[in-house]
Scaffold this motif. Structure first.
Motif, PDB file in Angstrom:
ATOM      1  N   VAL A   4       0.851  -1.192   0.000  1.00 50.49           N
ATOM      2  CA  VAL A   4       0.000   0.000   0.000  1.00 50.49           C
ATOM      3  C   VAL A   4       0.888   1.243   0.000  1.00 50.49           C
ATOM      4  O   VAL A   4       0.656   2.191  -0.764  1.00 50.49           O
ATOM      5  CB  VAL A   4      -0.939   0.010   1.220  1.00 50.49           C
ATOM      6  N   TRP A 310      -9.298   6.787  -0.233  1.00 51.54           N
ATOM      7  CA  TRP A 310      -8.662   5.718   0.553  1.00 51.54           C
ATOM      8  C   TRP A 310      -9.531   5.340   1.736  1.00 51.54           C
ATOM      9  O   TRP A 310      -9.735   4.158   2.032  1.00 51.54           O
ATOM     10  CB  TRP A 310      -7.310   6.170   1.100  1.00 51.54           C
ATOM     11  N   ARG A 311     -10.018   6.349   2.437  1.00 55.78           N
ATOM     12  CA  ARG A 311     -10.856   6.094   3.629  1.00 55.78           C
ATOM     13  C   ARG A 311     -12.122   5.382   3.237  1.00 55.78           C
ATOM     14  O   ARG A 311     -12.574   4.447   3.924  1.00 55.78           O
ATOM     15  CB  ARG A 311     -11.177   7.410   4.348  1.00 55.78           C
ATOM     16  N   ALA A 312     -12.714   5.807   2.103  1.00 53.19           N
ATOM     17  CA  ALA A 312     -13.954   5.153   1.661  1.00 53.19           C
ATOM     18  C   ALA A 312     -13.693   3.703   1.280  1.00 53.19           C
ATOM     19  O   ALA A 312     -14.546   2.838   1.492  1.00 53.19           O
ATOM     20  CB  ALA A 312     -14.541   5.914   0.480  1.00 53.19           C
ATOM     21  N   GLY A 314     -11.509   1.801   2.653  1.00 56.72           N
ATOM     22  CA  GLY A 314     -11.238   0.980   3.829  1.00 56.72           C
ATOM     23  C   GLY A 314      -9.913   1.215   4.513  1.00 56.72           C
ATOM     24  O   GLY A 314      -9.497   0.421   5.361  1.00 56.72           O
ATOM     25  N   LEU A 315      -9.221   2.292   4.188  1.00 55.99           N
ATOM     26  CA  LEU A 315      -7.992   2.604   4.920  1.00 55.99           C
ATOM     27  C   LEU A 315      -8.386   3.268   6.233  1.00 55.99           C
ATOM     28  O   LEU A 315      -9.148   4.234   6.233  1.00 55.99           O
ATOM     29  CB  LEU A 315      -7.141   3.575   4.092  1.00 55.99           C
ATOM     30  N   THR A 316      -7.906   2.730   7.357  1.00 61.57           N
ATOM     31  CA  THR A 316      -8.256   3.313   8.652  1.00 61.57           C
ATOM     32  C   THR A 316      -7.458   4.598   8.877  1.00 61.57           C
ATOM     33  O   THR A 316      -6.471   4.874   8.179  1.00 61.57           O
ATOM     34  CB  THR A 316      -7.951   2.340   9.801  1.00 61.57           C
ATOM     35  N   ARG A 317      -7.863   5.358   9.889  1.00 63.01           N
ATOM     36  CA  ARG A 317      -7.151   6.590  10.223  1.00 63.01           C
ATOM     37  C   ARG A 317      -5.689   6.291  10.577  1.00 63.01           C
ATOM     38  O   ARG A 317      -4.774   7.000  10.166  1.00 63.01           O
ATOM     39  CB  ARG A 317      -7.815   7.272  11.419  1.00 63.01           C
ATOM     40  N   GLY A 318      -5.511   5.205  11.339  1.00 56.25           N
ATOM     41  CA  GLY A 318      -4.159   4.843  11.728  1.00 56.25           C
ATOM     42  C   GLY A 318      -3.288   4.539  10.526  1.00 56.25           C
ATOM     43  O   GLY A 318      -2.105   4.897  10.478  1.00 56.25           O
ATOM     44  N   ALA A 404     -13.956  11.178   5.230  1.00 50.73           N
ATOM     45  CA  ALA A 404     -14.086  10.605   3.895  1.00 50.73           C
ATOM     46  C   ALA A 404     -15.230  11.236   3.125  1.00 50.73           C
ATOM     47  O   ALA A 404     -15.102  11.594   1.962  1.00 50.73           O
ATOM     48  CB  ALA A 404     -14.293   9.104   4.007  1.00 50.73           C
TER      49      ALA A 404
END
Lengths: 870, 233
Positions: A4, A310-312, A314-318, A404
């Motif tokens: 990633v 990315w957030r949408a 499925g990338l988490t905040r971390g 997001a």
């Protein structure tokens, strides 16, 4: 996660490699300065340590005495000390040298100060007893019978010497050739009986080591009956016992120590200088942290839409946080590695500069050998990595907080929230107040490092003021910009719009300009103070010392008859004589100086703290057997006029009353000044190292100079320096000392300018659609260029103005706090308006020029392409 | 009886616009059965996109509860919702939102990569999906070289690559010409049925909603019409 990172971060950096390179280069420059300075300082000290180690041979203990050494009759008793298995007496001098027999060369004229009259090498000459040397292995290694035999020839044939292979190769000499040394300015030819092969000696002082018979050196350098030290080998496990036993009966001026103690003393001596240089080297690193911050922050801004995707997906905040921290880490690691390599290359240049300064100020012999300490290189890389991590944390957190949903709507507001101007500004004010508190504590607690903490708080405080300052600058500039046209107005507005990013650039410029102003003010004030001191204090018309006197660490002296004859020269009304010895007071090396206090009282110009009349002080010292001390001495030892100081004399410790504290800038180690008669009572070895001749009004300095040289004869190389020339020389040494600070400063400014280029380029790319819209509605390319150039000029002007403010505060810190705590000197602060206006003009121009590349990018390409939506 | 794929229970969503408060959803209650194709229609500002954002866990309701496969989203933290979305939801957007720095196949494979699937496996699976949507020849192209229809087909492949239980499509044909729009909707519907997922399609297009099993009409944040559709064949 690595895949990633590779897809989402590495690919982008590779595509934008030019901008990424600017950031990496900025970090690299900062790290390279740190690495170069550390390597240079470390090499100078390592060279000294190597020399100490090489010349001690197998010695485990050394009995030494500072100053004039000790009576050689002590040697017999030391040798008989229980636990001692071998003892070797040593006399050690540094002397200027030249290949071949130079005695026929006539010293027709006096040598200009700073020149060496053709004696370009400095040799460390050890006088040894060949019979006592075998266990120590200095003359010859085990089984080296040739060298051992040559050692005995040193004893049998006066005027002989052994030099290293390295020195011989460099000077084009071989066994049987002659090398000429300057002893008290007089050339002495010594025949080389053999070359020294021990590898350690080839490295010590760059191979400039020579061994001769003890008596030869004592005679040549007027050290008859004196030893500098006795090296000892002791029974296994007996070192501490022998050391204690010797301490119980040795004279106060002598002590038994580990050979490495000398290294420690020199380290202490140069610590203040090294620390200040190190602090300066951190400025460029500090500026480069702004570069990383902005690089990552701009990456966040430009990718805010993608971050939403990315957030949408499925990338988490971390994970978003890790990606951007990873970007900062990558840039910092590359910059750190490149910086370490660059620093290794720069270190040679720094070594020459640092070495010259250490030699001039602290008499630590210069070396040209660079020690590549892997620990320093690793530290440099670590600093690049750490500073990048720290500076990318805030933008990475901002990226992780990206919602997001909001960013997925077309036409979303992409810029970050407006900076919280008021909160940041008040935080900045708070940090400045904290700096004030730390300054007060530094003064009360006498903690020198507190000055650096205060300086850091000042820079941090002004950095937090930058956003509010940026907005204020843009608003103040707008009325003026309106008069210049729409392009200028839009340029000013662009700064206000991008305040979050622009303020980071302004903060970086503030740091660079602030240090530039602070250093210029400090150095300028210092120089003016030194100039005034030299003018006031150096009242002699002619100053005389043997060539090689400083290199010999004061071991040379003038013949007594020459000194006496000088006083009888026509036109000479007074002669002040000078001799000095170095002793250990507390744990510090101190110079004890004996001069003619009466001459100083009648003709000199010492300036005493508190404004006391020097005549009163000197009269008390003369009549009461008291002393005067320098400000540095008083500061380091926490003493003042009226206190007593304990000094180790040849006959034991003595307590002397301090009659006054005077200003002196020749050394930061501290000096104690006394009358010659007192000096000779304490260290009974009458000698004169240098002279000051005071002439009658109307007497010709040139005539007296010529008469003195004739008196001295053609076989003696002397500096006979008129007052003005000596003043110029002092100031030249001063300028040379500070040259390296300008180099460091230049690098910090370069890093800041890189920040301007990088940030403006990124801002231009971010506003491509806006700029294309301007073109679509009729703006000319020249107007777009003007827009960008006005932006960069405003950044430069605004940053440099803020830098003038921080520079003023830093100058006060440097002069009144840092310098005072480290060196104890009084510096008269002088503020010249030209320094400030010059800094503003220089940085505004530089920043404007830095805007040329982004301006070019702004007008490149066709508008239609940028206006097309996804 | 199986759990509904998606359930809204008296959901209210308000936004601040300056000083005013706007109520995008006003006590919305509805259930969508698993495996169905539901079209959500309504004028601009009726709350359609807000409904989708809440369903995807991209936003949180002001009050009420959203259930995704029986799980109340309000009880989950941000990371848990993100993981749930990663595993169980696929989203197709009006403006495609493909990442310009990645190839088409990499864009499609990204959700799998985020789930920890090895890169080679993820790319292989992406290749298979691209073949299903007829974009295999353009697998290594960059998004900026594709037409609108091709971009949306790639976005559909990305939404389905991780076998989600729920596919949300927000005006997927809004930026397409008529022919491409029809192709995309047909493709979306057939793929979703083939993979056994539930499809919620927000649209203005009557042709798009004609393919649906059920059409829900929103107005001012409420359901004003809810009709099961009968189709021939």
């Amino acid at each position: 996660m690595f895949s990633v990172f590779r897809w989402l971060v590495w690919r982008r950096l590779a595509r934008e490699w030019r901008r990424a390179s600017l950031t990496v280069l900025g970090v690299a420059l900062g790290v390279s300065v740190f690495v170069a300075i550390r390597l240079a300082s470390g090499s100078s000290l390592a060279s000294f340590t190597e020399t100490v180690d090489a010349v001690r041979g197998r010695a485990e203990l050394q009995v030494s005495a500072t100053g004039d050494g000790f009576d050689e009759r002590l040697y017999a008793r030391i040798r008989r000390e229980p636990g001692v298995t071998a003892a070797a007496p040593v006399v050690e001098v540094h002397a200027l040298a030249a290949a071949g027999d130079q005695r026929a060369r006539v010293a027709a004229t006096a040598v200009e100060p700073g020149e060496r009259a053709g004696f370009e090498e400095t040799l460390l000459l050890l006088g040894l007893d060949p019979f006592a040397e075998r266990p120590f292995g200095r003359l010859a290694g085990p089984g080296d019978t040739l060298a051992a035999a040559a050692g005995l020839e040193l004893l049998a044939s006066p005027g002989t010497v052994m030099v290293t292979r390295a020195f011989a190769a460099r000077a084009g000499l071989a066994a049987g050739d002659t090398v000429t040394l300057l002893a008290a300015g007089a050339p002495v030819a010594l025949r080389i009986v053999a070359l020294l092969g021990r590898e350690e000696l080839q490295q010590a002082m760059g191979g400039n080591v020579a061994l001769a018979d003890l008596a030869t050196v004592q005679e040549l350098f007027a050290r008859g009956g004196r030893l500098d030290r006795v090296d000892l080998i002791v029974q296994p496990g007996a070192r501490d016992r022998v050391q204690r036993s010797l301490a119980s009966w040795l004279p106060a001026a002598s002590r038994a120590e580990s050979p490495r103690t000398r290294t420690k003393q020199v380290e202490n001596l140069v610590r203040a200088f090294s620390l200040n240089l190190l602090a300066l080297s951190f400025i460029a690193i500090f500026v480069s942290t702004f570069l990383i911050f902005n690089a990552v922050a701009l990456a966040v801004v430009r990718q805010r839409h993608d971050i939403g995707v990315w957030r949408a997906l499925g990338l988490t905040r971390g994970q978003v946080l890790v990606l951007f921290l990873g970007e900062g880490l990558l840039l910092g690691t590359l910059g750190g590695a490149l910086g370490a390599a660059l620093g290794g290359l720069l270190a040679n240049a720094a070594l020459a500069q640092v070495g010259r300064t250490l030699e001039t100020l602290y008499l630590v012999a210069q070396t040209d050998k660079l020690w590549l300490d892997s620990g320093v290189l690793a530290t440099g890389i670590a600093i690049g990595v750490l500073s990048s991590l720290v500076s990318s944390l805030a933008p990475a957190l901002e990226a992780a907080a990206t919602p997001a949903a909001a960013t997925l709507r077309e036409g979303s507001f992409l810029e970050a929230r407006r900076p919280p101007y008021a909160r940041l500004a008040w935080s900045g004010v708070g940090l400045l107040a904290a700096a004030g508190g730390v300054t007060l504590w530094t003064h009360l607690a006498r903690a020198p490092l507190g000055g650096f903490v205060a300086a850091f708080l000042v820079l941090a405080g002004f950095s937090l003021l930058a956003p509010a300052w940026t907005r204020a600058s843009a608003r103040l500039a707008e009325p003026l910009a309106r008069r210049a046209g729409i392009a200028a107005t839009l340029g000013v507005r662009a700064v206000e719009e991008a305040a979050a990013r622009a303020s980071v650039v302004i903060a970086a410029l503030m740091v660079a300009v602030g240090m530039l102003v602070a250093l210029t003010v400090m150095v300028g004030s210092f120089r003016r103070t030194v100039d005034q001191w030299v003018t006031q204090t150096l009242r002699g018309d002619l100053y005389v010392e043997p060539v090689g006197h400083r290199a010999s660490l004061g071991a040379t002296s003038l013949p007594a008859e020459l000194v006496a004859a000088a006083a009888r020269l026509p036109g000479v009304v007074a002669v002040d004589t000078y001799r000095a010895t170095t002793v250990t007071a507390g744990d510090r090396l101190v110079q004890c100086v004996g001069i003619e206090l009466a001459v100083q009282r009648d003709y000199g110009g010492l300036a005493f703290s508190g404004g006391e009349d020097p005549r009163d002080v000197l009269n008390r010292a003369i009549s009461g057997g008291g002393v005067a001390v320098t400000e540095s001495f008083a500061h380091h030892h926490r003493l003042q006029a009226g206190d007593s100081v304990s000094l180790p004399s040849a006959s034991g410790a003595v307590r002397l009353r301090i009659e006054g504290v005077f200003q002196d800038y020749s050394t930061d180690a501290g000096a104690v000044l006394m009358d010659r008669s007192l000096y000779e009572r304490l260290w009974p070895e009458p000698r004169t190292e240098s002279l000051a001749l005071y002439l009658a009004p109307g007497a010709s300095s040139a005539e007296v100079r010529a008469a003195f040289l004739e008196l001295a004869g053609p076989a003696r190389w002397l500096y006979v320096t008129p007052n003005q020339a000596l003043r110029r020389r002092v100031l030249a040494v001063f300028d040379e000392t500070f040259r390296i600070t300008w180099a460091l400063q230049g690098i910090a400014v370069t890093v800041a300018v890189l920040g301007v280029v990088s940030t403006l380029t990124a801002l231009v790319l971010q506003r491509r659609r806006e700029l294309a819209t301007l073109r679509a509605v009729g703006a000319r390319r020249s107007q777009l260029r003007t827009l960008v150039l006005v932006e960069s000029a405003l950044l430069g002007f605004s940053g440099s103005l803020l830098g003038c403010g921080s520079g003023l505060v830093l100058a006060l810190l440097l002069v009144h706090v840092i310098n005072r705590q480290f060196f104890g000197w009084t510096i008269q602060l002088t503020l010249e308006p030209g320094v400030f206006t010059g800094a503003v003009v220089l940085m505004t121009l530089t920043a404007t020029l830095a805007g040329l590349l982004p301006a070019r990018i702004a007008v490149a390409g066709e508008a239609a392409g940028a206006l097309r939506t996804e | 009886m199986s759990l509904p794929a998606l359930r809204f229970d008296a959901v209210v969503k308000e936004f601040s616009l300056g000083e005013a408060r706007v109520r995008a959803l006003d006590g919305l209650t509805l259930e969508l059965a698993a495996g169905t194709f539901t079209a959500i229609v309504g004028r601009s500002g009726s709350g359609k996109s807000t409904l989708l954002n809440l369903a995807a866990g991209l936003d949180r309701p002001t009050s009420g509860e959203v259930f995704l496969a029986g799980q109340p989203l309000s009880r989950l933290g941000d990371d848990e919702i993100t993981r749930l979305r990663r595993e169980r939801v696929g989203v197709v957007y009006q403006f495609f939102h493909l990442l310009p720095t990645l190839e088409v196949r990499e864009n499609v494979a990204l959700p799998l990569l985020l789930e920890g699937v090895p890169e080679s496996q993820a790319l292989a699976r992406a290749g298979a999906l691209l073949a299903e949507v007829g974009l295999e020849p353009r697998a290594r192209a960059r998004p900026h070289t594709l037409s609108g229809g091709e971009l949306q087909r790639a976005a559909v492949a990305r939404a389905l690559v991780h076998e989600p239980a729920l596919v949300l499509a927000d005006e997927p044909t809004g930026n397409l010409d008529t022919r491409s729009a029809a192709q995309v909707v047909a493709l979306l519907a057939s793929l979703v049925r083939r993979h056994g997922a539930t499809l919620v399609l927000v649209t203005h297009s009557a042709e798009a909603s004609a393919e649906a099993d059920r059409v829900i009409t929103l107005s001012d944040g409420c359901v004003v019409h809810d009709a099961a559709m009968t189709r021939n064949g």
